[in-house]
Design a protein around this motif. Structure first.
Motif: not given
Length: 268
Positions: A219-223
Motif C-alpha cells: 500500500r504505497l500511500d502508507c507513511f
DNA sequence: ACCCAGGAAATTC
DNA sequence: GAATTTCATGGG
C-alpha cells in the motif's frame, strides 16, 4: 537467471534499507536471501539483475518481488517536484524500490521490530526461521508460516530470544491462521479500516500496521512514522504533513528514512 | 552502571 | 483521557 534493461534499481538501496530483514551483503557485493521459498543471491551488473539460484520459470516472481514493473523514474520525478529536501533524499538513493514481500512475513517481522534495533531484529528473524521454517539448504530456511507459529507457546519461542514480543508473534499468527484476520482482504480495504483490522492483534499499533501495509501489502500511500521518521519530519519537513506526499507517500517515506539513517549528523 | 533500539500494553495520574 | 512506566534482550 538474468533480468535485463533495468534502471532505477539498486540492490543495496532496496535490500538493505530497513524494509526487509533477510538479505545480507556478501563479499562479492551481491545480496543473498530467501523469498518465495527460494534461496538466491541477487546482483546488479550494469543494467542487468543477475539472480543466482533462480531460473527463467521464476522470472515473474522475482520481477514482482523487486517491483520492477512500476515506473519509479516517473514517481521519483513527481515526488522530487513536491519538496526540495525530498528531491535531495530521492537523488541520494534513486535505486530504492518497495518490495512485494509476503504479507505474513512483513507483519511478523515488524511486530519483532518494536523497541528494537535492526541488527537484533535480523537475528531474531533468522533464529525464527532456523527453528521453525523449512530447510532449503544447510544454511537456508524459509520464513515459517502463520499456521506453524500459531501452534506454539511463548516458551517454544524462548530460543529465538524475542523477549516480550513472543506473545505478540503468537497472537498475530493465531489470528492470521484461523482467518480472524484476512491479510488479502486487508490489501484492498480502505486505509483506516485496514489499520484497525491489523491493530486487533496484540502488539500491533499504528506504526507496525503501517509497515505491514506498506512493505507487506504494497500500500504505497502508507507513511509509517517511527522515531527516525518523526525526527526527520520535524527537522527536515517542519511544515509538511505525511498526506501531503499523496498516493506514493510510502516511497517518499523510504527515501526520507534511508537518507536520515545515512545522515545521523543532521539530527544532533 | 546507564542508555538506547523502525513501539505498544499496562498502569497511573 | 493523557502522561508515564514497563516490557526482554543485546550492544555501545
Amino acid at each position: 537467471m538474468i533480468i535485463e534493461n533495468i534502471t532505477d534499481f539498486d540492490t543495496e538501496q532496496t535490500l538493505d534499507c530497513g524494509q526487509a530483514f533477510r538479505w545480507t551483503k556478501q563479499e562479492d557485493g551481491t545480496f543473498k536471501g530467501i523469498a518465495g521459498g527460494k534461496a538466491v543471491s541477487i546482483g546488479l551488473v550494469e543494467n542487468s539483475i543477475i539472480i543466482d539460484g533462480a531460473d527463467d520459470t521464476d522470472k515473474e516472481f522475482w520481477t514482482h518481488y523487486l517491483d520492477l514493473d512500476l515506473d519509479y523514474r516517473n514517481i521519483r520525478k513527481s515526488l522530487s517536484q513536491m519538496h526540495p529536501i525530498l528531491n535531495e533524499a530521492a537523488q541520494f538513493a534513486p535505486g530504492i524500490r518497495i518490495l512485494n514481500q509476503d504479507p505474513w512475513e512483513a507483519l511478523c517481522s515488524f511486530i519483532i521490530s518494536q523497541n528494537n534495533n535492526i541488527p537484533r531484529i535480523k537475528g531474531i528473524v533468522e533464529r525464527l526461521c532456523r527453528e521453525f521454517g523449512d530447510k532449503i539448504t544447510e544454511e537456508c530456511y524459509t520464513f515459517p508460516n502463520a499456521e506453524i507459529i500459531a501452534q506454539l507457546s511463548p516458551e517454544d519461542l524462548q530460543p529465538i530470544r524475542a523477549g516480550f514480543r513472543a506473545r505478540y508473534i503468537i497472537d498475530g499468527a493465531r489470528k492470521v491462521a484461523d482467518g480472524e484476520i484476512d491479510l488479502e482482504k486487508i490489501r484492498t480495504m480502505e486505509i483506516n479500516d485496514a489499520r484497525k483490522e491489523l491493530m486487533k492483534i496484540t502488539g500491533v499499533g499504528i506504526k507496525v500496521a503501517d509497515c505491514t501495509l506498506l512493505y507487506g501489502l504494497h500500500r504505497l500511500d502508507c507513511f509509517p512514522l517511527d522515531v527516525w521518521m518523526k525526527r526527520a519530519m520535524s527537522t527536515l519537513f517542519p511544515d509538511v504533513s505525511p498526506d501531503f506526499f499523496g498516493e506514493y507517500a510510502g516511497i517518499a517515506q523510504q527515501y526520507i528514512f534511508h537518507y536520515s539513517r545515512m545522515h545521523p549528523e543532521l539530527f544532533l
